[in-house]
Write an enzyme that holds these catalytic residues in place. Sequence first.
Site, PDB file in Angstrom:
ATOM      1  N   ASP A   1       0.863  -1.178   0.000  1.00 23.19           N
ATOM      2  CA  ASP A   1       0.000   0.000   0.000  1.00 23.19           C
ATOM      3  C   ASP A   1       0.903   1.232   0.000  1.00 23.19           C
ATOM      4  OD1 ASP A   1      -1.707   2.084   0.535  1.00 23.19           O
ATOM      5  OD2 ASP A   1      -2.559   1.179   2.347  1.00 23.19           O
TER       6      ASP A   1
ATOM      7  N   ASN B   1      -7.320  12.719 -10.642  1.00 21.97           N
ATOM      8  CA  ASN B   1      -8.032  13.156 -11.860  1.00 21.97           C
ATOM      9  C   ASN B   1      -7.884  14.669 -11.903  1.00 21.97           C
ATOM     10  OD1 ASN B   1     -10.370  14.428 -10.413  1.00 21.97           O
ATOM     11  ND2 ASN B   1     -10.632  12.302  -9.766  1.00 21.97           N
TER      12      ASN B   1
ATOM     13  N   ASP C   1      -6.033   7.239  -5.251  1.00 25.91           N
ATOM     14  CA  ASP C   1      -6.426   8.599  -4.873  1.00 25.91           C
ATOM     15  C   ASP C   1      -7.251   8.570  -3.581  1.00 25.91           C
ATOM     16  OD1 ASP C   1      -6.920  11.321  -5.048  1.00 25.91           O
ATOM     17  OD2 ASP C   1      -8.183  11.222  -6.840  1.00 25.91           O
TER      18      ASP C   1
ATOM     19  N   SER D   1      -2.578   5.282 -14.131  1.00 22.10           N
ATOM     20  CA  SER D   1      -3.507   4.991 -15.248  1.00 22.10           C
ATOM     21  C   SER D   1      -3.902   3.525 -15.409  1.00 22.10           C
ATOM     22  CB  SER D   1      -2.968   5.482 -16.607  1.00 22.10           C
ATOM     23  OG  SER D   1      -3.166   6.866 -16.765  1.00 22.10           O
TER      24      SER D   1
ATOM     25  N   GLY E   1      -5.500   1.495 -13.384  1.00 23.43           N
ATOM     26  CA  GLY E   1      -6.714   1.045 -12.697  1.00 23.43           C
ATOM     27  C   GLY E   1      -7.933   1.520 -13.456  1.00 23.43           C
ATOM     28  N   VAL E   2      -8.638   2.457 -12.849  1.00 19.08           N
ATOM     29  CA  VAL E   2      -9.857   3.018 -13.447  1.00 19.08           C
ATOM     30  C   VAL E   2      -9.616   3.520 -14.876  1.00 19.08           C
ATOM     31  CG1 VAL E   2     -11.534   4.905 -13.202  1.00 19.08           C
ATOM     32  CG2 VAL E   2     -10.736   3.692 -11.177  1.00 19.08           C
TER      33      VAL E   2
HETATM   34  N1  AR6 Z   1      -1.238   1.433  -3.127  1.00 20.22           N
HETATM   35  C1  AR6 Z   1      -0.626   1.127  -4.295  1.00 20.22           C
HETATM   36  N2  AR6 Z   1      -1.298   0.953  -5.448  1.00 20.22           N
HETATM   37  C2  AR6 Z   1      -2.634   1.070  -5.420  1.00 20.22           C
HETATM   38  C3  AR6 Z   1      -3.358   1.381  -4.242  1.00 20.22           C
HETATM   39  C4  AR6 Z   1      -2.601   1.557  -3.053  1.00 20.22           C
HETATM   40  N3  AR6 Z   1      -3.185   1.873  -1.881  1.00 20.22           N
HETATM   41  N4  AR6 Z   1      -4.681   1.435  -4.544  1.00 20.22           N
HETATM   42  C5  AR6 Z   1      -4.795   1.165  -5.869  1.00 20.22           C
HETATM   43  N5  AR6 Z   1      -3.562   0.935  -6.390  1.00 20.22           N
HETATM   44  P1  AR6 Z   1      -6.203   3.888  -9.965  1.00 20.22           P
HETATM   45  P2  AR6 Z   1      -5.850   5.453 -12.437  1.00 20.22           P
HETATM   46  C6  AR6 Z   1      -3.193   0.642  -7.786  1.00 20.22           C
HETATM   47  O1  AR6 Z   1      -7.531   3.413 -10.417  1.00 20.22           O
HETATM   48  O2  AR6 Z   1      -6.019   4.251 -13.282  1.00 20.22           O
HETATM   49  C7  AR6 Z   1      -9.310   7.561  -9.225  1.00 20.22           C
HETATM   50  O3  AR6 Z   1     -10.686   7.538  -8.972  1.00 20.22           O
HETATM   51  C8  AR6 Z   1      -4.210  -0.004  -8.670  1.00 20.22           C
HETATM   52  O4  AR6 Z   1      -4.190  -1.421  -8.496  1.00 20.22           O
HETATM   53  O5  AR6 Z   1      -6.053   4.313  -8.554  1.00 20.22           O
HETATM   54  O6  AR6 Z   1      -4.748   6.424 -12.761  1.00 20.22           O
HETATM   55  C9  AR6 Z   1      -8.812   8.968  -9.517  1.00 20.22           C
HETATM   56  O7  AR6 Z   1      -9.514   9.947  -8.792  1.00 20.22           O
HETATM   57  C10 AR6 Z   1      -3.720   0.402 -10.053  1.00 20.22           C
HETATM   58  O8  AR6 Z   1      -2.719  -0.510 -10.495  1.00 20.22           O
HETATM   59  O9  AR6 Z   1      -5.684   5.145 -10.872  1.00 20.22           O
HETATM   60  C11 AR6 Z   1      -9.043   9.101 -10.991  1.00 20.22           C
HETATM   61  O10 AR6 Z   1     -10.369   9.479 -11.265  1.00 20.22           O
HETATM   62  C12 AR6 Z   1      -3.037   1.741  -9.833  1.00 20.22           C
HETATM   63  O11 AR6 Z   1      -2.942   1.889  -8.409  1.00 20.22           O
HETATM   64  C13 AR6 Z   1      -8.807   7.697 -11.514  1.00 20.22           C
HETATM   65  O12 AR6 Z   1      -9.062   6.837 -10.411  1.00 20.22           O
HETATM   66  C14 AR6 Z   1      -3.778   2.915 -10.402  1.00 20.22           C
HETATM   67  O13 AR6 Z   1      -5.165   2.729 -10.298  1.00 20.22           O
HETATM   68  C15 AR6 Z   1      -7.367   7.507 -11.945  1.00 20.22           C
HETATM   69  O14 AR6 Z   1      -7.234   6.236 -12.503  1.00 20.22           O
END
Ligand code: AR6
Length: 193
Positions: free
Chosen positions: A18, A32, A42, A131, A133-134
């Site tokens: 984490d 975002n 985030d 980028s 994840g979501v």
């Molecule tokens: N520690 C490390 N990695 C993590 C954690 C954590 N605590 N939580 C998630 N990940 P994402 P994005 C990983 O969706 O694709 C948000 O709503 C996760 O498995 O967090 O850039 C923002 O507000 C993935 O591999 O970010 C934006 O609206 C990575 O972090 C949007 O999501 C990124 O996933 C940004 O989307």
Amino acid sequence: MRELAKLLEARLIVAVGDITAFSGDAIVNAANSGLLGGGGVDGAIHRSGGPDILAECRTLRASRLRDGLPTGQAVMTGAGRLAVRAVIHTVGPVWSGGGRGEPELLASCYANCLKLAESSGFESIAFPAISTGVYGYPRNQAGSVAFRTIASFAREHALPGSIWLVFHSEAEANAFLEAISPEASRESPGRTP
Ligand code: AR6
């Protein structure tokens, strides 16, 4: 947070865990452009860091970032209760097939965060997989962009001396290591990642 591998002469540390548990100078938030929170990493950063980070983001939105933070750019705030000095917020591209400048925008995220860290004199910085994840960026391609951008920055700049890539699961970290393995051996000839 657990270290899995060290690359680029130990300047790049690949870890699992984490990212909010990172202790060092800065962590990067995959935000975002609204900068007012969200899900994924985030949400985790704002939850663990407490309300001070959001308050600072609101101030930025009311002043120099009235239209939000553009994709590929980065901005720094304090870190509230987190064990780092700063959070560097960046906005990764939403994946829409790869033909809309996604690789260049993702590379700018990493490069701009590293520049901010360097100009703040930071020794260490931890990135999540921006980028992937979501926003739906294919993990292998995103890993390759992250690795190449970090490697090229590290060649030119002494700071930050420790650059962490923190993956949420061991499977994701291993997939990253596999995806970048040919490039990693070119960066460090004679060594395996
Ligand atoms: N520690 C490390 N990695 C993590 C954690 C954590 N605590 N939580 C998630 N990940 P994402 P994005 C990983 O969706 O694709 C948000 O709503 C996760 O498995 O967090 O850039 C923002 O507000 C993935 O591999 O970010 C934006 O609206 C990575 O972090 C949007 O999501 C990124 O996933 C940004 O989307």
